[in-house]
Design a protein around this motif. Structure first.
Motif, PDB file in Angstrom:
ATOM      1  N   ALA A  23       0.832  -1.203   0.000  1.00 55.89           N
ATOM      2  CA  ALA A  23       0.000   0.000   0.000  1.00 55.89           C
ATOM      3  C   ALA A  23       0.869   1.256   0.000  1.00 55.89           C
ATOM      4  CB  ALA A  23      -0.936  -0.015   1.205  1.00 55.89           C
ATOM      5  N   ARG A  24       1.899   1.265   0.832  1.00 57.22           N
ATOM      6  CA  ARG A  24       2.801   2.420   0.904  1.00 57.22           C
ATOM      7  C   ARG A  24       3.548   2.611  -0.417  1.00 57.22           C
ATOM      8  NH1 ARG A  24       4.973   1.350   5.499  1.00 57.22           N
ATOM      9  NH2 ARG A  24       6.700   0.133   4.704  1.00 57.22           N
ATOM     10  N   ALA A  25       3.974   1.520  -1.037  1.00 58.75           N
ATOM     11  CA  ALA A  25       4.707   1.611  -2.307  1.00 58.75           C
ATOM     12  C   ALA A  25       3.829   2.157  -3.427  1.00 58.75           C
ATOM     13  CB  ALA A  25       5.250   0.231  -2.692  1.00 58.75           C
ATOM     14  N   CYS A  26       2.517   1.934  -3.317  1.00 60.38           N
ATOM     15  CA  CYS A  26       1.578   2.436  -4.323  1.00 60.38           C
ATOM     16  C   CYS A  26       0.936   3.756  -3.921  1.00 60.38           C
ATOM     17  CB  CYS A  26       0.480   1.402  -4.569  1.00 60.38           C
ATOM     18  SG  CYS A  26       1.077  -0.101  -5.335  1.00 60.38           S
ATOM     19  N   ASP A  27       1.237   4.204  -2.706  1.00 62.02           N
ATOM     20  CA  ASP A  27       0.661   5.438  -2.173  1.00 62.02           C
ATOM     21  C   ASP A  27      -0.865   5.358  -2.115  1.00 62.02           C
ATOM     22  OD1 ASP A  27       0.825   7.942  -1.014  1.00 62.02           O
ATOM     23  OD2 ASP A  27       0.776   9.003  -2.931  1.00 62.02           O
ATOM     24  N   VAL A  28      -1.360   4.222  -1.594  1.00 64.95           N
ATOM     25  CA  VAL A  28      -2.792   4.007  -1.390  1.00 64.95           C
ATOM     26  C   VAL A  28      -3.017   3.498   0.028  1.00 64.95           C
ATOM     27  CG1 VAL A  28      -3.290   3.497  -3.812  1.00 64.95           C
ATOM     28  CG2 VAL A  28      -2.719   1.616  -2.259  1.00 64.95           C
ATOM     29  N   GLU A  29      -4.261   3.496   0.430  1.00 66.18           N
ATOM     30  CA  GLU A  29      -4.635   2.930   1.720  1.00 66.18           C
ATOM     31  C   GLU A  29      -4.638   1.405   1.608  1.00 66.18           C
ATOM     32  OE1 GLU A  29      -5.248   4.541   4.615  1.00 66.18           O
ATOM     33  OE2 GLU A  29      -4.621   6.359   3.563  1.00 66.18           O
ATOM     34  N   PRO A  30      -4.333   0.699   2.682  1.00 63.51           N
ATOM     35  CA  PRO A  30      -4.399  -0.767   2.647  1.00 63.51           C
ATOM     36  C   PRO A  30      -5.754  -1.294   2.202  1.00 63.51           C
ATOM     37  CG  PRO A  30      -3.224  -0.060   4.603  1.00 63.51           C
ATOM     38  CD  PRO A  30      -3.785   1.184   3.952  1.00 63.51           C
ATOM     39  N   ASP A  31      -6.838  -0.556   2.487  1.00 66.84           N
ATOM     40  CA  ASP A  31      -8.171  -0.979   2.045  1.00 66.84           C
ATOM     41  C   ASP A  31      -8.261  -1.109   0.532  1.00 66.84           C
ATOM     42  OD1 ASP A  31      -9.074  -1.120   4.630  1.00 66.84           O
ATOM     43  OD2 ASP A  31     -10.102   0.825   4.575  1.00 66.84           O
ATOM     44  N   TRP A  32      -7.557  -0.236  -0.198  1.00 64.99           N
ATOM     45  CA  TRP A  32      -7.546  -0.318  -1.663  1.00 64.99           C
ATOM     46  C   TRP A  32      -6.973  -1.661  -2.084  1.00 64.99           C
ATOM     47  CZ3 TRP A  32      -3.972  -1.105  -5.496  1.00 64.99           C
ATOM     48  CH2 TRP A  32      -4.348  -0.770  -6.800  1.00 64.99           C
ATOM     49  N   ARG A  64       0.450  -0.989  -9.379  1.00 69.16           N
ATOM     50  CA  ARG A  64       0.731   0.363  -9.880  1.00 69.16           C
ATOM     51  C   ARG A  64       0.052   0.609 -11.224  1.00 69.16           C
ATOM     52  NH1 ARG A  64       7.079   1.202  -8.158  1.00 69.16           N
ATOM     53  NH2 ARG A  64       6.634   1.861  -6.024  1.00 69.16           N
ATOM     54  N   ARG A  65       0.023  -0.409 -12.094  1.00 71.66           N
ATOM     55  CA  ARG A  65      -0.667  -0.256 -13.379  1.00 71.66           C
ATOM     56  C   ARG A  65      -2.172  -0.121 -13.171  1.00 71.66           C
ATOM     57  NH1 ARG A  65       2.669  -4.675 -15.143  1.00 71.66           N
ATOM     58  NH2 ARG A  65       0.786  -5.880 -15.481  1.00 71.66           N
ATOM     59  N   LEU A  66      -2.739  -0.945 -12.271  1.00 68.98           N
ATOM     60  CA  LEU A  66      -4.168  -0.842 -11.967  1.00 68.98           C
ATOM     61  C   LEU A  66      -4.511   0.554 -11.453  1.00 68.98           C
ATOM     62  CD1 LEU A  66      -4.729  -4.254 -10.148  1.00 68.98           C
ATOM     63  CD2 LEU A  66      -5.841  -3.536 -12.275  1.00 68.98           C
ATOM     64  N   LEU A  67      -3.726   1.030 -10.527  1.00 69.11           N
ATOM     65  CA  LEU A  67      -3.964   2.347  -9.938  1.00 69.11           C
ATOM     66  C   LEU A  67      -3.873   3.447 -10.990  1.00 69.11           C
ATOM     67  CD1 LEU A  67      -4.487   3.917  -7.325  1.00 69.11           C
ATOM     68  CD2 LEU A  67      -2.009   4.007  -7.007  1.00 69.11           C
ATOM     69  N   ARG A  68      -2.890   3.356 -11.852  1.00 65.41           N
ATOM     70  CA  ARG A  68      -2.713   4.371 -12.902  1.00 65.41           C
ATOM     71  C   ARG A  68      -3.937   4.412 -13.829  1.00 65.41           C
ATOM     72  NH1 ARG A  68       2.478   3.680 -13.795  1.00 65.41           N
ATOM     73  NH2 ARG A  68       2.101   1.791 -14.984  1.00 65.41           N
ATOM     74  N   ILE A  69      -4.424   3.240 -14.225  1.00 66.29           N
ATOM     75  CA  ILE A  69      -5.609   3.172 -15.101  1.00 66.29           C
ATOM     76  C   ILE A  69      -6.828   3.742 -14.373  1.00 66.29           C
ATOM     77  CG2 ILE A  69      -7.200   1.634 -16.317  1.00 66.29           C
ATOM     78  CD1 ILE A  69      -4.591   1.501 -17.713  1.00 66.29           C
ATOM     79  N   GLU A  70      -7.007   3.344 -13.114  1.00 68.61           N
ATOM     80  CA  GLU A  70      -8.154   3.828 -12.339  1.00 68.61           C
ATOM     81  C   GLU A  70      -8.134   5.345 -12.199  1.00 68.61           C
ATOM     82  OE1 GLU A  70      -8.393   1.759  -8.596  1.00 68.61           O
ATOM     83  OE2 GLU A  70      -8.550  -0.186  -9.585  1.00 68.61           O
ATOM     84  N   ARG A  71      -6.976   5.889 -11.886  1.00 69.26           N
ATOM     85  CA  ARG A  71      -6.875   7.339 -11.667  1.00 69.26           C
ATOM     86  C   ARG A  71      -6.920   8.126 -12.967  1.00 69.26           C
ATOM     87  NH1 ARG A  71      -2.300   7.732  -6.868  1.00 69.26           N
ATOM     88  NH2 ARG A  71      -3.700   7.096  -5.181  1.00 69.26           N
ATOM     89  N   ASP A  72      -6.148   7.697 -13.956  1.00 72.96           N
ATOM     90  CA  ASP A  72      -6.057   8.456 -15.206  1.00 72.96           C
ATOM     91  C   ASP A  72      -7.361   8.447 -15.999  1.00 72.96           C
ATOM     92  OD1 ASP A  72      -3.440   8.928 -14.514  1.00 72.96           O
ATOM     93  OD2 ASP A  72      -2.567   7.661 -16.075  1.00 72.96           O
ATOM     94  N   PHE A  73      -8.087   7.333 -15.952  1.00 72.47           N
ATOM     95  CA  PHE A  73      -9.285   7.191 -16.770  1.00 72.47           C
ATOM     96  C   PHE A  73     -10.569   7.076 -15.950  1.00 72.47           C
ATOM     97  CE2 PHE A  73      -5.722   5.575 -19.252  1.00 72.47           C
ATOM     98  CZ  PHE A  73      -5.803   6.393 -20.362  1.00 72.47           C
ATOM     99  N   ASP A  74     -10.452   7.289 -14.642  1.00 69.15           N
ATOM    100  CA  ASP A  74     -11.599   7.183 -13.744  1.00 69.15           C
ATOM    101  C   ASP A  74     -12.320   5.850 -13.959  1.00 69.15           C
ATOM    102  OD1 ASP A  74     -13.244   8.065 -11.686  1.00 69.15           O
ATOM    103  OD2 ASP A  74     -14.661   9.008 -13.078  1.00 69.15           O
ATOM    104  N   ALA A  75     -11.525   4.778 -14.065  1.00 68.54           N
ATOM    105  CA  ALA A  75     -12.053   3.444 -14.335  1.00 68.54           C
ATOM    106  C   ALA A  75     -12.293   2.698 -13.037  1.00 68.54           C
ATOM    107  CB  ALA A  75     -11.058   2.659 -15.194  1.00 68.54           C
ATOM    108  N   ASN A  76     -13.297   1.818 -13.052  1.00 66.98           N
ATOM    109  CA  ASN A  76     -13.506   0.970 -11.880  1.00 66.98           C
ATOM    110  C   ASN A  76     -12.483  -0.162 -11.902  1.00 66.98           C
ATOM    111  OD1 ASN A  76     -14.474  -1.290 -13.395  1.00 66.98           O
ATOM    112  ND2 ASN A  76     -16.534  -0.450 -13.374  1.00 66.98           N
TER     113      ASN A  76
END
Length: 105
Positions: A23-32, A64-76
């Protein structure tokens, strides 16, 4: 002012990250991370208790790829997982074509 630190570097395959470290390496909460593990789009052991999860370097790259897609494209998470899976498959097929001698891939 809050300054966020990111964890970066090269992971070896025999080094395992904990839930908190991933979670820390991806800069997200553990819940993500937990949501994505339970959805089956991250990690290879969704049936393992969350406290026992260990992640490999390939899991970090996928997260990191999942997070990038979710954030950049507002994807679920399902759409992001599909995009990442398709990109992985394209990479795998291009590598196979290259190995088989088709240099145009």
């Amino acid at each position: 002012m809050v300054i966020q630190q990111s964890l970066s570097g090269v992971l070896l395959e025999d080094v395992a990250l904990t839930l908190e470290e991933l979670a820390r390496a991806c800069d997200v909460e553990p819940d993500w991370v937990v949501r994505h593990v339970h959805a089956g789009v991250l990690g290879s052991q969704p049936e393992v208790q969350v406290t026992a999860l260990r992640f490999r370097s390939i899991d970090l790259m996928r997260a990191r790829r999942l997070l990038r897609i979710e954030r950049d494209f507002d994807a679920n998470e399902d759409l992001a997982a599909l995009v990442v899976d398709m990109a992985d498959e394209i990479r795998r097929l291009r590598t196979r074509m290259h190995v088989l001698g088709n240099k145009t891939a």
